[in-house]
Design a protein around this motif. Structure first.
Motif, PDB file in Angstrom:
ATOM      1  N   GLY A  47       0.815  -1.211   0.000  1.00  0.00           N
ATOM      2  CA  GLY A  47       0.000   0.000   0.000  1.00  0.00           C
ATOM      3  C   GLY A  47       0.846   1.257   0.000  1.00  0.00           C
ATOM      4  O   GLY A  47       0.538   2.226  -0.702  1.00  0.00           O
ATOM      5  N   ALA A  48       1.932   1.250   0.777  1.00  0.00           N
ATOM      6  CA  ALA A  48       2.825   2.411   0.818  1.00  0.00           C
ATOM      7  C   ALA A  48       3.478   2.646  -0.536  1.00  0.00           C
ATOM      8  O   ALA A  48       3.604   3.789  -0.992  1.00  0.00           O
ATOM      9  CB  ALA A  48       3.893   2.193   1.884  1.00  0.00           C
ATOM     10  N   LEU A  49       3.883   1.575  -1.216  1.00  0.00           N
ATOM     11  CA  LEU A  49       4.545   1.701  -2.511  1.00  0.00           C
ATOM     12  C   LEU A  49       3.581   2.214  -3.580  1.00  0.00           C
ATOM     13  O   LEU A  49       3.934   3.079  -4.388  1.00  0.00           O
ATOM     14  CB  LEU A  49       5.133   0.351  -2.927  1.00  0.00           C
ATOM     15  CG  LEU A  49       6.219  -0.213  -2.008  1.00  0.00           C
ATOM     16  CD1 LEU A  49       6.620  -1.612  -2.450  1.00  0.00           C
ATOM     17  CD2 LEU A  49       7.434   0.700  -1.983  1.00  0.00           C
ATOM     18  N   ILE A  50       2.368   1.703  -3.568  1.00  0.00           N
ATOM     19  CA  ILE A  50       1.369   2.150  -4.545  1.00  0.00           C
ATOM     20  C   ILE A  50       0.984   3.611  -4.283  1.00  0.00           C
ATOM     21  O   ILE A  50       0.880   4.415  -5.215  1.00  0.00           O
ATOM     22  CB  ILE A  50       0.124   1.247  -4.498  1.00  0.00           C
ATOM     23  CG1 ILE A  50       0.468  -0.146  -5.021  1.00  0.00           C
ATOM     24  CG2 ILE A  50      -1.021   1.854  -5.309  1.00  0.00           C
ATOM     25  CD1 ILE A  50      -0.665  -1.148  -4.886  1.00  0.00           C
ATOM     26  N   ALA A  51       0.784   3.954  -3.014  1.00  0.00           N
ATOM     27  CA  ALA A  51       0.404   5.329  -2.681  1.00  0.00           C
ATOM     28  C   ALA A  51       1.504   6.313  -3.058  1.00  0.00           C
ATOM     29  O   ALA A  51       1.226   7.410  -3.570  1.00  0.00           O
ATOM     30  CB  ALA A  51       0.100   5.431  -1.187  1.00  0.00           C
ATOM     31  N   PHE A  52       2.767   5.935  -2.833  1.00  0.00           N
ATOM     32  CA  PHE A  52       3.873   6.814  -3.212  1.00  0.00           C
ATOM     33  C   PHE A  52       3.926   7.003  -4.722  1.00  0.00           C
ATOM     34  O   PHE A  52       4.110   8.122  -5.208  1.00  0.00           O
ATOM     35  CB  PHE A  52       5.200   6.243  -2.713  1.00  0.00           C
ATOM     36  CG  PHE A  52       6.398   7.001  -3.219  1.00  0.00           C
ATOM     37  CD1 PHE A  52       6.695   8.255  -2.714  1.00  0.00           C
ATOM     38  CD2 PHE A  52       7.211   6.471  -4.219  1.00  0.00           C
ATOM     39  CE1 PHE A  52       7.790   8.980  -3.189  1.00  0.00           C
ATOM     40  CE2 PHE A  52       8.307   7.174  -4.693  1.00  0.00           C
ATOM     41  CZ  PHE A  52       8.594   8.426  -4.174  1.00  0.00           C
ATOM     42  N   ARG A  53       3.737   5.917  -5.457  1.00  0.00           N
ATOM     43  CA  ARG A  53       3.773   6.043  -6.916  1.00  0.00           C
ATOM     44  C   ARG A  53       2.624   6.919  -7.416  1.00  0.00           C
ATOM     45  O   ARG A  53       2.798   7.710  -8.348  1.00  0.00           O
ATOM     46  CB  ARG A  53       3.735   4.661  -7.571  1.00  0.00           C
ATOM     47  CG  ARG A  53       3.798   4.713  -9.100  1.00  0.00           C
ATOM     48  CD  ARG A  53       4.142   3.379  -9.700  1.00  0.00           C
ATOM     49  NE  ARG A  53       5.521   3.005  -9.449  1.00  0.00           N
ATOM     50  CZ  ARG A  53       6.554   3.468 -10.130  1.00  0.00           C
ATOM     51  NH1 ARG A  53       6.373   4.367 -11.092  1.00  0.00           N
ATOM     52  NH2 ARG A  53       7.768   3.069  -9.853  1.00  0.00           N
ATOM     53  N   CYS A  54       1.469   6.801  -6.799  1.00  0.00           N
ATOM     54  CA  CYS A  54       0.341   7.655  -7.177  1.00  0.00           C
ATOM     55  C   CYS A  54       0.641   9.125  -6.890  1.00  0.00           C
ATOM     56  O   CYS A  54       0.391  10.001  -7.721  1.00  0.00           O
ATOM     57  CB  CYS A  54      -0.922   7.234  -6.426  1.00  0.00           C
ATOM     58  SG  CYS A  54      -1.630   5.676  -7.001  1.00  0.00           S
ATOM     59  N   ALA A  55       1.201   9.395  -5.698  1.00  0.00           N
ATOM     60  CA  ALA A  55       1.445  10.779  -5.284  1.00  0.00           C
ATOM     61  C   ALA A  55       2.529  11.439  -6.111  1.00  0.00           C
ATOM     62  O   ALA A  55       2.397  12.619  -6.490  1.00  0.00           O
ATOM     63  CB  ALA A  55       1.817  10.819  -3.798  1.00  0.00           C
ATOM     64  N   TYR A  56       3.595  10.705  -6.429  1.00  0.00           N
ATOM     65  CA  TYR A  56       4.734  11.360  -7.071  1.00  0.00           C
ATOM     66  C   TYR A  56       4.800  11.134  -8.580  1.00  0.00           C
ATOM     67  O   TYR A  56       5.421  11.920  -9.291  1.00  0.00           O
ATOM     68  CB  TYR A  56       6.051  10.897  -6.449  1.00  0.00           C
ATOM     69  CG  TYR A  56       7.183  11.824  -6.806  1.00  0.00           C
ATOM     70  CD1 TYR A  56       7.308  13.070  -6.183  1.00  0.00           C
ATOM     71  CD2 TYR A  56       8.114  11.495  -7.790  1.00  0.00           C
ATOM     72  CE1 TYR A  56       8.325  13.943  -6.523  1.00  0.00           C
ATOM     73  CE2 TYR A  56       9.136  12.363  -8.130  1.00  0.00           C
ATOM     74  CZ  TYR A  56       9.229  13.585  -7.502  1.00  0.00           C
ATOM     75  OH  TYR A  56      10.235  14.456  -7.851  1.00  0.00           O
ATOM     76  N   PHE A  57       4.145  10.092  -9.072  1.00  0.00           N
ATOM     77  CA  PHE A  57       4.224   9.787 -10.498  1.00  0.00           C
ATOM     78  C   PHE A  57       2.879   9.938 -11.212  1.00  0.00           C
ATOM     79  O   PHE A  57       2.766  10.699 -12.177  1.00  0.00           O
ATOM     80  CB  PHE A  57       4.765   8.360 -10.704  1.00  0.00           C
ATOM     81  CG  PHE A  57       6.215   8.205 -10.373  1.00  0.00           C
ATOM     82  CD1 PHE A  57       7.200   8.406 -11.327  1.00  0.00           C
ATOM     83  CD2 PHE A  57       6.611   7.858  -9.093  1.00  0.00           C
ATOM     84  CE1 PHE A  57       8.545   8.261 -11.032  1.00  0.00           C
ATOM     85  CE2 PHE A  57       7.952   7.707  -8.776  1.00  0.00           C
ATOM     86  CZ  PHE A  57       8.918   7.920  -9.735  1.00  0.00           C
ATOM     87  N   PHE A  58       1.858   9.218 -10.755  1.00  0.00           N
ATOM     88  CA  PHE A  58       0.624   9.133 -11.532  1.00  0.00           C
ATOM     89  C   PHE A  58      -0.206  10.416 -11.491  1.00  0.00           C
ATOM     90  O   PHE A  58      -0.713  10.854 -12.522  1.00  0.00           O
ATOM     91  CB  PHE A  58      -0.220   7.957 -11.045  1.00  0.00           C
ATOM     92  CG  PHE A  58       0.401   6.622 -11.361  1.00  0.00           C
ATOM     93  CD1 PHE A  58       1.326   6.485 -12.379  1.00  0.00           C
ATOM     94  CD2 PHE A  58       0.054   5.489 -10.633  1.00  0.00           C
ATOM     95  CE1 PHE A  58       1.903   5.257 -12.669  1.00  0.00           C
ATOM     96  CE2 PHE A  58       0.620   4.259 -10.917  1.00  0.00           C
ATOM     97  CZ  PHE A  58       1.544   4.147 -11.930  1.00  0.00           C
ATOM     98  N   ILE A  59      -0.361  11.026 -10.313  1.00  0.00           N
ATOM     99  CA  ILE A  59      -1.139  12.268 -10.231  1.00  0.00           C
ATOM    100  C   ILE A  59      -0.463  13.403 -11.007  1.00  0.00           C
ATOM    101  O   ILE A  59      -1.117  14.102 -11.803  1.00  0.00           O
ATOM    102  CB  ILE A  59      -1.402  12.651  -8.765  1.00  0.00           C
ATOM    103  CG1 ILE A  59      -2.363  11.636  -8.129  1.00  0.00           C
ATOM    104  CG2 ILE A  59      -1.990  14.064  -8.657  1.00  0.00           C
ATOM    105  CD1 ILE A  59      -2.630  11.864  -6.659  1.00  0.00           C
ATOM    106  N   PRO A  60       0.865  13.630 -10.838  1.00  0.00           N
ATOM    107  CA  PRO A  60       1.527  14.630 -11.691  1.00  0.00           C
ATOM    108  C   PRO A  60       1.439  14.296 -13.173  1.00  0.00           C
ATOM    109  O   PRO A  60       1.312  15.202 -14.001  1.00  0.00           O
ATOM    110  CB  PRO A  60       2.982  14.593 -11.204  1.00  0.00           C
ATOM    111  CG  PRO A  60       2.884  14.152  -9.780  1.00  0.00           C
ATOM    112  CD  PRO A  60       1.770  13.155  -9.770  1.00  0.00           C
ATOM    113  N   LEU A  61       1.496  12.997 -13.522  1.00  0.00           N
ATOM    114  CA  LEU A  61       1.367  12.610 -14.930  1.00  0.00           C
ATOM    115  C   LEU A  61       0.016  13.030 -15.484  1.00  0.00           C
ATOM    116  O   LEU A  61      -0.072  13.571 -16.600  1.00  0.00           O
ATOM    117  CB  LEU A  61       1.541  11.095 -15.067  1.00  0.00           C
ATOM    118  CG  LEU A  61       1.269  10.513 -16.465  1.00  0.00           C
ATOM    119  CD1 LEU A  61       2.249  11.078 -17.486  1.00  0.00           C
ATOM    120  CD2 LEU A  61       1.335   8.987 -16.430  1.00  0.00           C
TER     121      LEU A  61
END
Length: 319
Positions: free
Chosen positions: A272-286
């Motif tokens: 969950g931490a890894l997915i949330a981090f990827r969403c916050a720093y990669f997917f949402i800015p993308l």
């Protein structure tokens, strides 16, 4: 197809294969219900704080471009620099080969605002150096302040790890010193490099290091939900992960980031931490960067069409 394109396409395919393999290794231990439950266990307030750290990081990245343009003696409104930087990096971080991909987007914007291809190439190089300085500086701090974790991960003793950290911290000092004493071109054998002013060199080190500290803080927010992890353990994990991403050029660091962080902090690196981090720093800015890209392309096309219509009207009146 040229040899260069064949090599780049081959590296991209290899990177994607590596990404899928690492993602499989990370996710195979979890069922879908476990993944969903792990993500849901992260408080909304924690995720929002992590988003703020991510936003602050992208603001720092904007300062990379600002310093680069100032070092060239050019001037652009900060809002334009922010727009070009955010779109370039939010997409470049996910596409892979960030120097090339973000450079292409930068050229699209900066050339429209009067900068030459040479200027853009220098901006990309300057930003790359700033990234390297930030990563080396923060990595040196992590190895010096938190040698035990790094020693365990790198299979060395703590004393040797601290020495490596101190040696790494010499790099930004030497870079700043060269900028102060040489104040011009640095010649190394057949190559020569234009050094920035001392003030800009120091700013590069500070802004580059701050950027990676903010990203590490974003990751730390997610990891701290699942355990009492020290901040510099998160820093060590992210520095190792980012180094692996830069070495492999896997698009978005898919799999590489997750596998490295899981290895560095196995207890706290919940899925969950890894997915949330990827969403916050990669997917949402993308997602935001893609929307802004489409909007600006629409504006550019309308502006170009209006200019062409005005030019045709002027030609008609002159006839």
């Amino acid at each position: 197809m040229s040899l260069k394109k064949i090599i780049l396409n081959g590296l991209l395919v290899a990177g994607l294969c590596l990404a899928f393999f690492l993602l499989y290794r990370v996710f195979q231990k979890y069922s879908l219900d476990q993944i969903v439950q792990s993500v849901r266990s992260i408080p909304l307030s924690t995720f929002c704080i992590a988003l703020l750290f991510a936003a602050a990081s992208y603001l720092c990245l904007t300062c990379f471009d600002l310093l680069a343009i100032r070092s060239l003696g050019k001037s652009l409104p900060f809002r334009k620099i922010m727009l070009a930087s955010f779109i370039s990096l939010s997409l470049g971080h996910n596409i892979g080969f960030a120097g090339l991909s973000s450079g292409a987007f930068r050229y699209r914007y900066y050339s429209s605002w009067g900068l030459t291809a040479e200027d853009v190439a220098k901006i990309v190089l300057f930003c790359g150096v700033t990234v390297g300085l930030g990563l080396v500086t923060l990595g040196g701090l992590a190895l010096t302040i938190n040698p035990d974790d790094a020693a365990r991960l790198l299979h060395t003793d703590a004393a040797s790890t601290r020495i490596f950290g101190l040696l790494a911290l010499i790099v930004p000092v030497v870079y700043s010193g060269l900028a102060f004493f040489i104040r011009g071109r640095l010649k190394l054998w057949r190559w020569s490099f234009q050094l920035p002013r001392f003030s800009i060199a120091v700013a590069q080190v500070c802004v580059g290091t701050t950027n990676f500290m903010l990203v590490s803080a974003c990751l730390h927010q997610m990891l701290s939900t699942f355990g009492d992890v020290a901040f510099f353990r998160s820093v060590t994990a992210y520095v190792l992960a980012n180094s692996a991403i830069l070495a492999t050029h896997v698009p978005g660091g898919l799999g590489v980031l997750e596998a490295t962080v899981s290895y560095a902090v196995p207890q706290e690196a919940s899925i969950g931490a890894l997915i949330a981090f990827r969403c916050a720093y990669f997917f949402i800015p993308l997602a935001l960067g893609t929307v802004l890209l489409l909007i600006t392309e629409f504006v550019f096309r309308r502006s170009r069409g209006a200019d062409e219509a005005a030019e045709e009207s002027a030609q008609a009146q002159s006839v």
